[in-house]
Design a protein around this motif. Structure first.
Motif, PDB file in Angstrom:
ATOM      1  N   SER A   1       0.839  -1.196   0.000  1.00  0.00           N
ATOM      2  CA  SER A   1       0.000   0.000   0.000  1.00  0.00           C
ATOM      3  C   SER A   1       0.871   1.242   0.000  1.00  0.00           C
ATOM      4  CB  SER A   1      -0.914   0.018   1.236  1.00  0.00           C
ATOM      5  OG  SER A   1      -0.150   0.144   2.420  1.00  0.00           O
TER       6      SER A   1
ATOM      7  N   SER B   1       0.319   5.882   0.397  1.00  0.00           N
ATOM      8  CA  SER B   1      -0.574   7.015   0.601  1.00  0.00           C
ATOM      9  C   SER B   1       0.050   8.260   0.000  1.00  0.00           C
ATOM     10  CB  SER B   1      -0.822   7.241   2.097  1.00  0.00           C
ATOM     11  OG  SER B   1      -1.582   8.423   2.303  1.00  0.00           O
ATOM     12  N   ASP B   2      -0.769   9.033  -0.738  1.00  0.00           N
ATOM     13  CA  ASP B   2      -0.278  10.285  -1.328  1.00  0.00           C
ATOM     14  C   ASP B   2      -0.776  11.503  -0.565  1.00  0.00           C
ATOM     15  OD1 ASP B   2      -2.940  10.394  -2.057  1.00  0.00           O
ATOM     16  OD2 ASP B   2      -2.551  10.916  -4.147  1.00  0.00           O
TER      17      ASP B   2
ATOM     18  N   ASP C   1      -5.313   9.933  -0.615  1.00  0.00           N
ATOM     19  CA  ASP C   1      -5.897   8.601  -0.561  1.00  0.00           C
ATOM     20  C   ASP C   1      -4.822   7.578  -0.211  1.00  0.00           C
ATOM     21  OD1 ASP C   1      -8.752   8.889  -1.602  1.00  0.00           O
ATOM     22  OD2 ASP C   1      -7.621   9.839  -3.233  1.00  0.00           O
ATOM     23  N   THR C   2      -5.256   6.488   0.397  1.00  0.00           N
ATOM     24  CA  THR C   2      -4.395   5.323   0.585  1.00  0.00           C
ATOM     25  C   THR C   2      -4.806   4.277  -0.442  1.00  0.00           C
ATOM     26  OG1 THR C   2      -4.062   5.741   2.941  1.00  0.00           O
ATOM     27  CG2 THR C   2      -3.683   3.501   2.155  1.00  0.00           C
TER      28      THR C   2
ATOM     29  N   ALA D   1       4.337  10.393  -2.307  1.00  0.00           N
ATOM     30  CA  ALA D   1       3.666   9.312  -1.578  1.00  0.00           C
ATOM     31  C   ALA D   1       4.620   8.620  -0.620  1.00  0.00           C
ATOM     32  CB  ALA D   1       3.070   8.300  -2.554  1.00  0.00           C
TER      33      ALA D   1
ATOM     34  N   GLY E   1       3.295   2.019   2.737  1.00  0.00           N
ATOM     35  CA  GLY E   1       2.737   1.538   3.985  1.00  0.00           C
ATOM     36  C   GLY E   1       3.704   0.640   4.733  1.00  0.00           C
TER      37      GLY E   1
END
Length: 223
Positions: free
Chosen positions: A175, A177-178, A181-182, A199, A202
């Protein structure tokens, strides 16, 4: 049909929030990400082939590129197991099948009409390069229109990608995240020309497929 057809807008499709749609061929289903047209379309899709399924022989007037996400995809050129990236340029033809089943990310009718470059690349056997701290990159294809790559991000790695000419990010695993959104496994994000993309991976890291620069060529397509 028009789906995410306004290329001036951010588009996000989450794999877990969409259903499979049957194709005209038995045992072949798809989750559409963007599309302009009916069965012959400018399209980006995740396509799943049940074991033993196949498509009829066909010619790619607008080209086809795909990444094998799981299973083994096949045609007259041989077997393409998980991790293979293939480009079949305009005027090429084949009869694809999946004896044991396969899932692919595929883009259709998005080539330069004069492009005749074919690519069959096994990402699992290729030489990757470190391009940032905690990030390894494999260039799959590059020309003056676009750059296509895969990247492995270590857990917590922070990375900026060039989105000035548009950017697509497809999460193969893990994953990221930016800040807006994830994205998780098999989620897809498209950013318009003039965007920025920063980004962070995760806790399990991230494996992604990217395409950049190409949306300069679709400005003006009707939403």
């Amino acid at each position: 049909m028009k789906l995410n057809a306004d290329f001036n807008q951010r588009a996000l499709v989450r794999f877990d929030e969409n259903d499979w749609v049957d194709s005209p061929m038995p045992g072949v289903r798809r989750r559409m990400l963007d599309r302009i047209g009916e069965e012959v379309a400018r399209a980006t899709s995740i396509v799943r082939f049940d074991p033993g399924s196949a498509f009829s022989p066909h010619t790619h007037d607008g080209g086809e590129e795909y990444l094998v996400l799981d299973g083994t995809f096949q045609d007259e050129d041989g077997d393409f197991p998980t991790g293979y990236y293939v480009r079949n340029p305009p005027t090429s033809s084949h009869k694809p099948a999946a004896l044991d089943g396969a899932t692919i990310l595929v883009k259709l009718h998005q080539f330069d009409p004069d492009d005749r470059t074919q690519v069959q690349l096994d990402s699992r056997a290729a030489a990757w390069s470190q391009t940032a701290p905690g990030v390894d990159t494999l260039l799959l294809h590059g020309d003056d229109r676009e750059s296509v790559a895969m990247e492995h991000w270590a857990p917590g790695a922070v990375r900026s990608l060039d989105a000035s000419g548009g950017l697509e990010v497809f999460v193969i695993g893990g994953s990221l995240s930016d800040g807006t959104d994830t994205l998780s496994r098999w989620d897809w994000l498209r950013l318009p020309v003039g965007s920025e993309f920063h980004a962070k991976a995760g806790p399990e890291g991230a494996q992604i497929w990217t395409k950049s620069g190409h949306l300069r060529n679709v400005i003006g397509i009707a939403a």
